[in-house]
Design a protein around this motif. Structure first.
Motif, PDB file in Angstrom:
ATOM      1  N   SER A   5      -7.140   3.055  -4.293  1.00 45.27           N
ATOM      2  CA  SER A   5      -8.204   2.005  -4.783  1.00 45.27           C
ATOM      3  C   SER A   5      -7.565   1.452  -5.899  1.00 45.27           C
ATOM      4  N   SER A   6      -6.794   2.237  -7.061  1.00 49.37           N
ATOM      5  CA  SER A   6      -6.070   1.516  -8.031  1.00 49.37           C
ATOM      6  C   SER A   6      -5.059   0.747  -8.015  1.00 49.37           C
ATOM      7  N   ASP A   7      -4.149   0.986  -6.596  1.00 44.47           N
ATOM      8  CA  ASP A   7      -3.303   0.043  -6.358  1.00 44.47           C
ATOM      9  C   ASP A   7      -3.920  -1.475  -5.676  1.00 44.47           C
ATOM     10  N   ARG A   8      -5.015  -1.196  -4.969  1.00 41.14           N
ATOM     11  CA  ARG A   8      -5.829  -2.314  -4.410  1.00 41.14           C
ATOM     12  C   ARG A   8      -6.364  -3.118  -5.566  1.00 41.14           C
ATOM     13  N   VAL A   9      -6.793  -2.452  -6.448  1.00 46.41           N
ATOM     14  CA  VAL A   9      -7.355  -3.239  -8.065  1.00 46.41           C
ATOM     15  C   VAL A   9      -6.183  -3.875  -8.717  1.00 46.41           C
ATOM     16  N   ALA A  10      -5.074  -3.225  -8.823  1.00 46.13           N
ATOM     17  CA  ALA A  10      -3.764  -3.842  -9.424  1.00 46.13           C
ATOM     18  C   ALA A  10      -3.405  -5.097  -8.689  1.00 46.13           C
ATOM     19  N   LEU A  11      -3.455  -4.943  -7.158  1.00 37.95           N
ATOM     20  CA  LEU A  11      -2.888  -6.088  -6.688  1.00 37.95           C
ATOM     21  C   LEU A  11      -3.865  -7.425  -6.446  1.00 37.95           C
ATOM     22  N   THR A  12      -5.187  -6.976  -6.706  1.00 39.61           N
ATOM     23  CA  THR A  12      -6.276  -7.868  -6.601  1.00 39.61           C
ATOM     24  C   THR A  12      -6.231  -8.657  -8.052  1.00 39.61           C
ATOM     25  N   LEU A  84      -4.747  -6.374   2.000  1.00 38.39           N
ATOM     26  CA  LEU A  84      -3.612  -5.903   1.455  1.00 38.39           C
ATOM     27  C   LEU A  84      -3.173  -4.587   2.254  1.00 38.39           C
ATOM     28  N   ASP A  85      -1.787  -4.359   2.424  1.00 38.88           N
ATOM     29  CA  ASP A  85      -1.557  -3.384   3.204  1.00 38.88           C
ATOM     30  C   ASP A  85      -0.221  -2.562   2.694  1.00 38.88           C
ATOM     31  N   LEU A  86      -0.318  -1.193   2.427  1.00 36.99           N
ATOM     32  CA  LEU A  86       0.748  -0.562   1.790  1.00 36.99           C
ATOM     33  C   LEU A  86       2.046  -0.391   2.882  1.00 36.99           C
ATOM     34  N   ASP A  87       2.901  -0.578   2.486  1.00 37.44           N
ATOM     35  CA  ASP A  87       4.193  -0.387   3.427  1.00 37.44           C
ATOM     36  C   ASP A  87       4.764   1.101   3.066  1.00 37.44           C
ATOM     37  N   GLY A  88       4.656   1.354   1.642  1.00 42.32           N
ATOM     38  CA  GLY A  88       5.484   2.619   1.437  1.00 42.32           C
ATOM     39  C   GLY A  88       4.771   2.988  -0.232  1.00 42.32           C
ATOM     40  N   PRO A  89       5.211   3.738  -0.851  1.00 43.74           N
ATOM     41  CA  PRO A  89       4.730   4.119  -1.986  1.00 43.74           C
ATOM     42  C   PRO A  89       4.781   2.827  -3.171  1.00 43.74           C
ATOM     43  N   THR A  90       6.044   2.029  -3.058  1.00 47.01           N
ATOM     44  CA  THR A  90       6.219   1.285  -3.971  1.00 47.01           C
ATOM     45  C   THR A  90       6.289  -0.194  -3.258  1.00 47.01           C
ATOM     46  N   THR A  91       6.001  -0.453  -2.253  1.00 47.51           N
ATOM     47  CA  THR A  91       5.913  -1.517  -1.570  1.00 47.51           C
ATOM     48  C   THR A  91       4.646  -1.900  -0.674  1.00 47.51           C
ATOM     49  N   ALA A  92       4.314  -3.046  -0.697  1.00 45.65           N
ATOM     50  CA  ALA A  92       2.936  -3.661   0.097  1.00 45.65           C
ATOM     51  C   ALA A  92       3.209  -4.995   0.590  1.00 45.65           C
ATOM     52  N   HIS A  93       2.395  -5.535   1.292  1.00 45.11           N
ATOM     53  CA  HIS A  93       2.140  -6.925   1.740  1.00 45.11           C
ATOM     54  C   HIS A  93       0.843  -7.443   1.891  1.00 45.11           C
TER      55      HIS A  93
END
Length: 152
Positions: A5-12, A84-93
């Motif tokens: 959820s923290s990654d989702r918030v950061a990307l938003t 949002l989709d995570l591809d790996g620990p440090t990549t997403a699309h």
């Protein structure tokens, strides 16, 4: 891979900060949202050519984006739903829908060239911070309507 959820918030937040930096015409704030070698792709509908145009590098992209809107009275980019989709620990699309308002003078008044776009995004997490590594615009439709400016 499940997105925290923290990654989702950061990307938003990243998409919202992009809109704010463009609307405030702030190339420094905009450049800070991109990887050094970011790719930014404009569709033929926005670049006036018959093919997509790709520009690279955070300072080139940020100055190009700000220059593209600098002649307008104002802009307002409203970020809507974001997938949002995570591809790996440090990549997403992901894909972000946006209503982009471009206010310009016409005759005695002003008009709004509203463009409904989707950003096809790739992200990279560098030193704990998510950044755009690629941003491609897709234009769905546009309309041009009269507007009344308030509060001026």
């Amino acid at each position: 891979m499940r997105m925290d959820s923290s990654d989702r918030v950061a990307l938003t937040d990243l998409a919202a900060r992009y809109a704010q930096a463009v609307d405030r015409r702030n190339p420094t704030a905009l450049a800070a949202l991109f990887t050094d070698d970011v790719a930014f792709v404009l569709p033929p509908a926005l670049n006036g050519t018959g093919a997509p145009t790709e520009i690279r590098g955070n300072s080139v992209v940020s100055s190009s984006v700000v220059d593209a809107v600098s002649h307008l009275h104002s802009t307002r980019h409203i970020v809507e739903q974001q997938i949002l989709d995570l591809d790996g620990p440090t990549t997403a699309h992901g894909e972000a829908y946006c209503s982009a308002h471009h206010i310009y003078p016409r005759g005695e008044g002003h008009r709004d060239n509203r463009i409904e776009i989707r950003y096809q995004d790739s992200f990279e997490k560098i030193d704990g911070t998510w950044l755009f590594s690629r941003r491609e615009l897709v234009v769905d439709f546009a309309e041009d309507v009269p507007v009344i400016l308030l509060g001026q």
